[in-house]
Motif scaffolding. Structure first.
Motif, short mmCIF file in Angstrom:
data_model
loop_
_atom_site.label_atom_id
_atom_site.label_comp_id
_atom_site.label_asym_id
_atom_site.label_seq_id
_atom_site.Cartn_x
_atom_site.Cartn_y
_atom_site.Cartn_z
N VAL A 200 -24.27 -42.60 -12.45
CA VAL A 200 -22.83 -41.96 -12.65
C VAL A 200 -21.55 -41.35 -11.31
O VAL A 200 -22.41 -40.70 -11.04
CB VAL A 200 -22.48 -41.04 -14.01
CG1 VAL A 200 -23.12 -42.20 -15.19
CG2 VAL A 200 -22.55 -40.07 -14.15
N ASP A 201 -20.54 -41.06 -11.64
CA ASP A 201 -20.39 -40.32 -10.33
C ASP A 201 -19.53 -39.12 -10.95
O ASP A 201 -20.00 -38.47 -10.13
CB ASP A 201 -18.84 -41.36 -9.96
CG ASP A 201 -19.12 -42.67 -9.06
OD1 ASP A 201 -19.71 -42.94 -8.05
OD2 ASP A 201 -19.19 -43.30 -9.68
N PHE A 202 -19.92 -39.15 -11.77
CA PHE A 202 -19.66 -37.46 -12.37
C PHE A 202 -19.80 -37.03 -13.75
O PHE A 202 -19.63 -38.75 -14.36
CB PHE A 202 -18.24 -36.90 -12.58
CG PHE A 202 -17.56 -35.52 -12.45
CD1 PHE A 202 -18.35 -34.24 -11.91
CD2 PHE A 202 -17.05 -35.01 -13.89
CE1 PHE A 202 -18.11 -33.04 -12.13
CE2 PHE A 202 -16.84 -33.74 -13.87
CZ PHE A 202 -17.38 -32.99 -13.43
N ALA A 203 -20.53 -36.56 -14.61
CA ALA A 203 -20.55 -36.14 -15.60
C ALA A 203 -20.36 -35.03 -16.56
O ALA A 203 -21.05 -34.60 -15.14
CB ALA A 203 -22.23 -36.51 -15.83
N SER A 204 -20.71 -34.81 -17.71
CA SER A 204 -20.14 -33.10 -17.70
C SER A 204 -20.10 -33.71 -19.33
O SER A 204 -19.52 -34.16 -20.53
CB SER A 204 -18.53 -32.67 -17.34
OG SER A 204 -17.81 -30.56 -17.57
N GLY A 205 -20.23 -31.76 -19.69
CA GLY A 205 -20.75 -31.72 -20.90
C GLY A 205 -19.97 -30.39 -21.82
O GLY A 205 -19.11 -29.82 -21.23
N TYR A 206 -19.47 -30.80 -23.04
CA TYR A 206 -19.03 -29.74 -23.50
C TYR A 206 -19.55 -27.35 -23.55
O TYR A 206 -20.73 -28.21 -23.46
CB TYR A 206 -19.29 -29.19 -25.48
CG TYR A 206 -18.31 -30.96 -25.93
CD1 TYR A 206 -18.19 -31.82 -25.33
CD2 TYR A 206 -19.18 -30.87 -27.71
CE1 TYR A 206 -17.72 -33.07 -26.12
CE2 TYR A 206 -18.43 -32.20 -27.93
CZ TYR A 206 -17.85 -32.91 -27.12
OH TYR A 206 -16.96 -34.13 -27.77
N LYS A 207 -18.70 -27.19 -23.14
CA LYS A 207 -19.43 -26.06 -22.88
C LYS A 207 -19.42 -24.97 -23.67
O LYS A 207 -19.55 -24.09 -23.86
CB LYS A 207 -18.87 -25.32 -21.55
CG LYS A 207 -18.95 -26.16 -20.52
CD LYS A 207 -18.16 -25.86 -19.30
CE LYS A 207 -18.70 -27.08 -17.91
NZ LYS A 207 -19.38 -27.52 -17.54
N THR A 208 -18.61 -25.42 -25.49
CA THR A 208 -19.24 -23.77 -26.40
C THR A 208 -19.41 -24.97 -27.67
O THR A 208 -20.10 -26.14 -27.53
CB THR A 208 -16.86 -24.01 -26.39
OG1 THR A 208 -16.38 -25.23 -26.20
CG2 THR A 208 -16.35 -23.84 -25.67
N HIS A 209 -19.93 -23.79 -28.15
CA HIS A 209 -20.44 -24.89 -29.05
C HIS A 209 -20.42 -23.11 -30.51
O HIS A 209 -20.80 -22.08 -29.83
CB HIS A 209 -21.49 -24.71 -29.63
CG HIS A 209 -23.04 -25.24 -30.67
ND1 HIS A 209 -22.25 -26.33 -31.38
CD2 HIS A 209 -24.00 -24.85 -30.91
CE1 HIS A 209 -22.99 -26.20 -32.73
NE2 HIS A 209 -23.96 -25.52 -31.83
N PRO A 210 -19.70 -23.49 -31.58
CA PRO A 210 -19.14 -24.78 -31.95
C PRO A 210 -17.78 -25.16 -31.06
O PRO A 210 -17.55 -24.65 -29.97
CB PRO A 210 -17.74 -23.97 -32.89
CG PRO A 210 -18.38 -22.91 -33.63
CD PRO A 210 -18.73 -22.22 -32.47
#
Length: 487
Positions: free
Chosen positions: A157-167
């Motif tokens: 992939v050229d870019f990926a990002s994940g949630y930064k909060t939990h919940p």
């Protein structure tokens, strides 16, 4: 010739518990999300979801054409049936192959998808998408914070990002980040370098909330390190009940140079690994948890993470309700929930005010607790439809299927026709429950419950019970974990 840029959007979002006895079927997807075609984006406009961000991008970018391919999501649960997975992937690949020229492709994934026969289902999908679109089309992916991430990702992939909060209250922000990077790349911007650093430990999500504790500290480290050429760092806790070769925590970094990305990822992964002991926890028994909660005035909540549907629970275990029925509470007590469509039908046949013999729980997996036999009065029947009003998936329509509220001794028991967690105030309002007048809520839930209830309840107590998402990982039959993985 049109000068519009063209963006393909596809979604396959599911968190798979490899140890759940219930497979995830087409019906589970159809009840939650199953569509293609850009016209369907209208129902996501203004919602706090990935597709809400796509709708906002569409509204603010009249120079882009968005083509929405298969979008499918189901509540977390057991492994997806292999044929169903293959059908969804085939839909996506066919749409990409037949769609003509693409300036960018966005995939909304969870990152902990497993099928009956494939423990790396997300990675397999990404590989196949890249094969279809070629090496030059920018490909961006968003992930849940609990994704099990492969080091191979940054080569695909050229870019990926994940949630930064939990919940998770930043789903839309995560998608917006990915879309913004795809827009930059489509305009000729230089590709960033990516790096993945793995943490060789299974990190329990009980202490993974981002308001305080080890994950909050690691997220703060990642924010501080996002500077001087480092453009984005995602910290993934992993999903411990997803039996995968990619299990364990992960740091994913994107930077202007490979060395910057590698240094950032390795540094954050080392910090996360150094905090691994803080993710371990012990929980009280249901009896202890109820006693502790009831020391506090007002609304109190006791939750059993082991059968939390958002961790792949099955809405069927009985230990918490059994303990609750032994407690005489001064005020209204509510138990949310059991998944039993047959029992809902029986309650509907009896009608409101009807009394019937029931077996509660223990239907799917009695080894987690035998059914509770009782006589119950039918208090309410609903169609199971409501709109989320809390901060988790705000504005999303929810379909539980037909539901019933049964009164068993001094407890109101919610029974539903699908296995979905009761984590939003509107869920309780649907069932005629006034939280302001409720003394105790016992729920099959975990961290996401706190998004809406931390400010409403005097205390929320987690308890340890048997279930498919139980605290003790050593009893689970893992087959795919990497060598040397700490539990």
């Amino acid at each position: 010739m049109s000068t519009e840029k063209r963006l393909a959007v596809a979604r396959l979002w599911h968190e798979g518990n490899s140890f759940s006895p219930l497979p995830t079927t087409l019906a589970d997807f159809e009840r939650r999300e199953w569509f293609d075609g850009v016209a369907q984006l209208a129902r996501y406009r203004g919602t706090g979801t990935e597709l809400g961000a796509v709708a906002a991008f569409l509204d603010s970018h009249p120079d882009w054409e968005i083509v929405t391919l298969r979008c499918a999501s189901a509540p977390p649960g057991g492994a997806v049936e292999d044929a169903l997975y293959e059908g969804i992937v085939t839909d996506i690949l066919r749409g990409l192959a037949d769609g003509g020229r693409w300036d960018a492709v966005y995939l909304s994934l969870h990152g902990a998808l497993v099928t009956m026969g494939e423990p790396q289902a997300d990675l397999k999908l990404i590989r196949r998408v890249r094969d279809v679109i070629g090496s030059t089309v920018p490909l961006g992916v968003s992930f849940d914070l609990h994704a099990n991430v492969s080091p191979e990702l940054v080569h695909l992939v050229d870019f990926a990002s994940g949630y930064k909060t939990h919940p998770h209250v930043d789903m839309d922000q995560t998608a917006a980040r990915v879309l913004a990077e795809l827009e930059r790349l489509a305009a000729g911007g230089a590709r960033l370098a990516g790096a993945v650093a793995k943490v060789p430990a299974l990190l329990h999500s009980f202490n993974m909330r981002t308001n305080a504790g080890p994950m909050a500290e690691t997220m703060a480290d990642a924010r501080a390190a996002t500077a001087d050429g480092v453009k984005d760092i995602s910290v993934f806790g992993g999903f411990v009940w997803g039996d995968s070769p990619d299990a364990g925590g992960t740091a994913l970094a994107w930077a202007e140079t490979p060395q910057q990305a590698r240094n950032a990822a390795e540094d954050i992964a080392a910090r996360l690994f150094g905090r691994r002991a803080q993710f371990q926890t012990s929980l009280p028994t249901p009896q202890q948890g109820l006693a502790e909660a009831l020391k506090h005035p007002g609304l109190v909540c006791v939750v059993e993470p082991s059968d939390n549907p958002l961790s792949g629970g099955i809405g069927d275990t009985t230990a918490l309700l059994r303990a609750l029925l032994d407690v005489r509470i001064d005020g209204e007590a509510v138990f949310a929930f059991f998944y039993d469509a047959g029992l809902v039908q029986m309650a509907a046949a009896a009608g409101i005010g009807g009394v019937l013999p029931v077996k509660l729980g223990g239907r799917i997996a009695p080894h987690f607790g035998a059914p509770i036999e009782a006589r119950a009065e039918v208090l309410a029947l609903t169609d199971g439809h409501f709109i989320n009003e809390g901060p988790f998936e705000t504005g999303m329509a929810v379909d539980l299927g037909a539901t019933a509220v049964l009164k068993v001794d001094n407890v109101k028991v919610i029974v539903t026709s699908s296995c979905q967690a009761g984590i939003d105030p509107a869920y309780f309002r649907l069932h005629g429950i006034d939280l302001a007048k409720t003394r105790l809520v016992a729920a099959k839930a975990k961290n996401h419950f706190r998004a809406a209830f931390a400010d409403r309840a005097a205390v929320i107590v987690d308890v340890d019970t048997p279930g498919p998402a139980a605290l003790d990982l050593s009893v689970l039959p893992f087959r795919h974990l990497p060598a040397g993985m700490e539990m």
